[in-house]
Structures are given as C-alpha cells and as structure tokens.
Write a protein that holds these residues in place. Structure first.
Motif, short mmCIF file in Angstrom:
data_model
loop_
_atom_site.label_atom_id
_atom_site.label_comp_id
_atom_site.label_asym_id
_atom_site.label_seq_id
_atom_site.Cartn_x
_atom_site.Cartn_y
_atom_site.Cartn_z
N ALA A 176 7.21 0.36 -55.00
CA ALA A 176 6.36 0.17 -53.81
C ALA A 176 6.21 -1.31 -53.48
N ASP A 177 6.00 -2.14 -54.52
CA ASP A 177 5.84 -3.58 -54.31
C ASP A 177 7.13 -4.22 -53.81
N ARG A 178 8.26 -3.78 -54.34
CA ARG A 178 9.55 -4.34 -53.91
C ARG A 178 9.77 -4.08 -52.42
N ILE A 179 9.50 -2.87 -52.00
CA ILE A 179 9.72 -2.52 -50.59
C ILE A 179 8.86 -3.40 -49.68
N MET A 186 4.81 -1.09 -45.71
CA MET A 186 3.86 -1.11 -46.81
C MET A 186 3.75 0.29 -47.41
N VAL A 187 3.80 0.37 -48.73
CA VAL A 187 3.79 1.66 -49.42
C VAL A 187 2.55 1.74 -50.31
N GLN A 188 1.69 2.71 -50.02
CA GLN A 188 0.50 2.96 -50.84
C GLN A 188 0.83 4.01 -51.87
N VAL A 228 14.83 -0.13 -48.30
CA VAL A 228 14.46 0.97 -49.18
C VAL A 228 15.59 1.28 -50.17
N ALA A 229 16.81 1.37 -49.67
CA ALA A 229 17.95 1.69 -50.53
C ALA A 229 18.16 0.63 -51.60
N ASN A 230 18.06 -0.64 -51.22
CA ASN A 230 18.29 -1.71 -52.18
C ASN A 230 17.13 -1.88 -53.14
N ALA A 235 17.63 -1.71 -57.13
CA ALA A 235 17.13 -2.77 -58.01
C ALA A 235 16.22 -2.20 -59.10
N GLU A 236 15.36 -1.26 -58.73
CA GLU A 236 14.48 -0.65 -59.73
C GLU A 236 15.27 0.19 -60.73
#
Length: 360
Positions: free
Chosen positions: A54-57, A66-68, A264-266, A270-271
C-alpha cells in the motif's frame, strides 16, 4: 500595444486561468482505494508485506493513488477478501490464492502445490511460462485481476503437540491446513480445518486443533505457536513456495490511466522480490531462536509419511484432468513447467546446496 489592449489580454488570461483551475485541481485529487487483507495488521511476513505494498503504491504514484489497508476482520473477515473485491466492497485485496480452492478449484496452483515449484521456479512459470495469462483467465469471471505480490519462501512442515513417529500418528489428528495441502493431509488420515490466521493460535491453545501448518520460522515465531506446540517438522512437502497475491477489481483496474496501472504492477513486483529476500533473511535467525531460546524440537518427517504424501500428491494433481478445460490447462501448464525446470534445478540449486553442506 496600447494600454487598453494590454488590459483586455490580461483579463482574458486571468479568466482562462480561472476556468482551467478546477480541471487541474480535479486531476490532482488522489484516487482512494481500500485494500482488505487476510492477515492481522503488521503480522511479520504477509501483514507487513501488505502494508508495504500500500505504501509503495502511494509513493510511486506521487500520492495520486492512495491505498487504505484494512487488516483481517477490520472491514471483512480474513477469508472473505476475494468476495469483497468481487462485490466491489473493496478495490484491492492482499491474500493467498489457495484460500479460494473451494470456489475456484485450480486457484491453489498460484500459491503453492505439494511437491511443486520452488519460489524461483514458480516465478519463472508465472512470468515466462504462461502462468500469468492462465491466472488472469481463471479470475476473469469474478471481475478480478491478480498479481504476485509477496513470497514467504519455503515453509516448514508444521507444528504438532505430540511427536509423529509414523503415518499412523496422522490418523484422526486435527490439523489447520489450507489449499491442496489440506486435501493431501486428509488423504493421509488427518482431519483438516481451514481457518483465518487470527483464529489459529486460540484453536491450537484450546485443543480445537492438534497441529498447524502455517508459514516459515519468522512468521511462526511471531504467531507464538511454540508456546503451545513444541514439535516442529521439516521439510515442507505441501508448501515449497509461498506466493501471496494482490487482487484488483477489474473495474477499478480498467479505470486507471496507463501510468498508474504500471505503478500498481511494478509495486507488486517489487514487493514480491523484497518479501522473498526478507523471508530467507529472517527465517534462519528465527529458527535458531525457536530452538535455542524456546526449546522447540525440530523433527524430520518420518519416511513413510513423506512417501505416502508423494503418492497422494500425484493423485490430487491427476484429479484436475477431470475438471474444466481451464483446470486441465492450468494443471498441464504447471506440470510442464516443473518438468522443464527440474533437470536444471537438480544440477544447479539442489546439487550446489548438497555440496555446500558436505555432500557429494
């Protein structure tokens, strides 16, 4: 240019700027998505993996998306996150595909398969062997786009309250397991129970279950299973890989501009790489802590259990040939990937690790 002309041009420019401002502001208003997960908040391993995603995005999008995050039970129960994305109650989920084997039979192939692909081999199948296209097709009817978004690496065999000396000791044993691993243990005589992560420790503590198959040492240590069960079995044969998935609602996905789709894909990619490295780094120390500080007793699976499990695994995989056309194609693709890579893995990773450990 006369003073009057200059005033008219200035007025026109000011008006144009005023008319354009709302459009600019609207373009800068961030999209806000909800991510539901199957994990307790910040659980070492998958819980932290989900929060980092979520933080990466957010960072990679410059705050445009922003992802909650909602941990297991905060918005929906741990094992209902697939349905939440399907229904539109959340735009995203972070989970593991084998939880959905009851509704999507071949889903387990995209987390792990007994005696199946290792983490590196699995990534090779998804990225280069056609696995991603089959995964997309499998979830398309539910309006969901899947991504690899984490990997907890090789798992351990499981925790048990009493020592297992042979196949007979599995008869009637109540075991928390999931996916094809759960089906395999049933064939070996155990009674398997599927439950969300927050429910596992209480069930082990109060005797609802006698054992638990979960993740690797770092996550297992954080979950506290060693406080209730002392026998810790290796090697895994049900979970040689630990791919986590990010689910994105197709409607939400298709509404994104191309650059945010790439974000989102990258971020997922990465994760996926980061968590695999993290798991291997932390699991070695956690295993030493469990043994040296908590008195956990490592046990290798009895040979008759492993042999019976291998036979049961072959039967389970063969059963997919009687499923839908898509089930058959996924099973065939997975098996072909394992056969293609196996000869190389045997003379590379397997041979090297054996020689490094003092073998031939």
């Amino acid at each position: 240019m006369s003073a009057a002309t200059r005033r008219r041009l200035l007025a026109a420019g000011t008006a144009a700027g005023t008319l354009g401002a709302p459009a600019v502001l609207r373009a800068q208003t961030p999209l806000r998505w909800r991510m539901v997960t199957s994990w307790p908040r910040n659980l070492p391993g998958p819980g932290m993996n989900a929060q980092r995603l979520a933080d990466r995005i957010a960072r990679m999008s410059g705050g445009r998306l922003m992802v909650q995050l909602y941990a297991a039970g905060e918005l929906v129960p741990a094992l209902q996150v697939f349905d939440a994305v399907y229904s539109g109650a959340a735009e995203m989920a972070h989970t593991a595909s084998f939880y959905w084997a009851g509704k999507v039979k071949a889903a387990s192939f995209f987390t792990t398969v007994p005696f199946g692909l290792t983490p590196a081999e699995h990534a090779a199948w998804i990225e280069h062997g056609g696995g991603q296209a089959l995964w997309d097709e499998l979830y398309a009817s539910f309006g969901i786009k899947p991504f690899m978004a984490g990997n907890s690496s090789f798992q351990m065999g499981g925790w048990f309250k009493r020592e297992l000396k042979g196949l007979a000791d599995l008869e009637g044993l109540k075991l928390r397991s999931a996916g094809l691993g759960g089906e395999l243990f049933q064939r070996l005589g155990a009674v398997t129970v599927a439950m969300g992560v927050p429910d596992i420790y209480p069930a082990l503590q109060n005797g609802t279950i006698d054992g638990v198959e979960f993740l690797g040492p770092a996550s297992d240590l954080a979950a506290g299973f060693h406080q209730v069960a002392k026998f810790y079995y290796w090697p895994t044969f049900t979970k040689p890989n630990g791919t986590a998935e990010c689910l994105v609602g197709l409607g939400a996905w298709q509404s994104l501009p191309d650059d945010l789709k790439a974000v989102v894909a990258n971020a997922c990619a990465a994760e996926n790489a980061y968590t695999l490295a993290e798991a291997d780094w932390r699991d070695g120390q956690a295993l030493a802590t469990l043994v040296e500080q908590h008195g956990v007793q490592l046990r290798r699976w009895p040979a008759d259990i492993v042999a019976a499990a291998r036979r049961a695994s072959e039967e389970i995989l063969a059963g997919f040939t009687a499923g839908s056309d898509l089930d058959r194609r996924i099973q065939r693709s997975y098996q072909e990937a394992r056969q293609r890579i196996e000869s190389w893995s045997r003379v590379s990773a397997e041979a090297y690790l054996g020689s490094r450990g003092g073998g031939a």
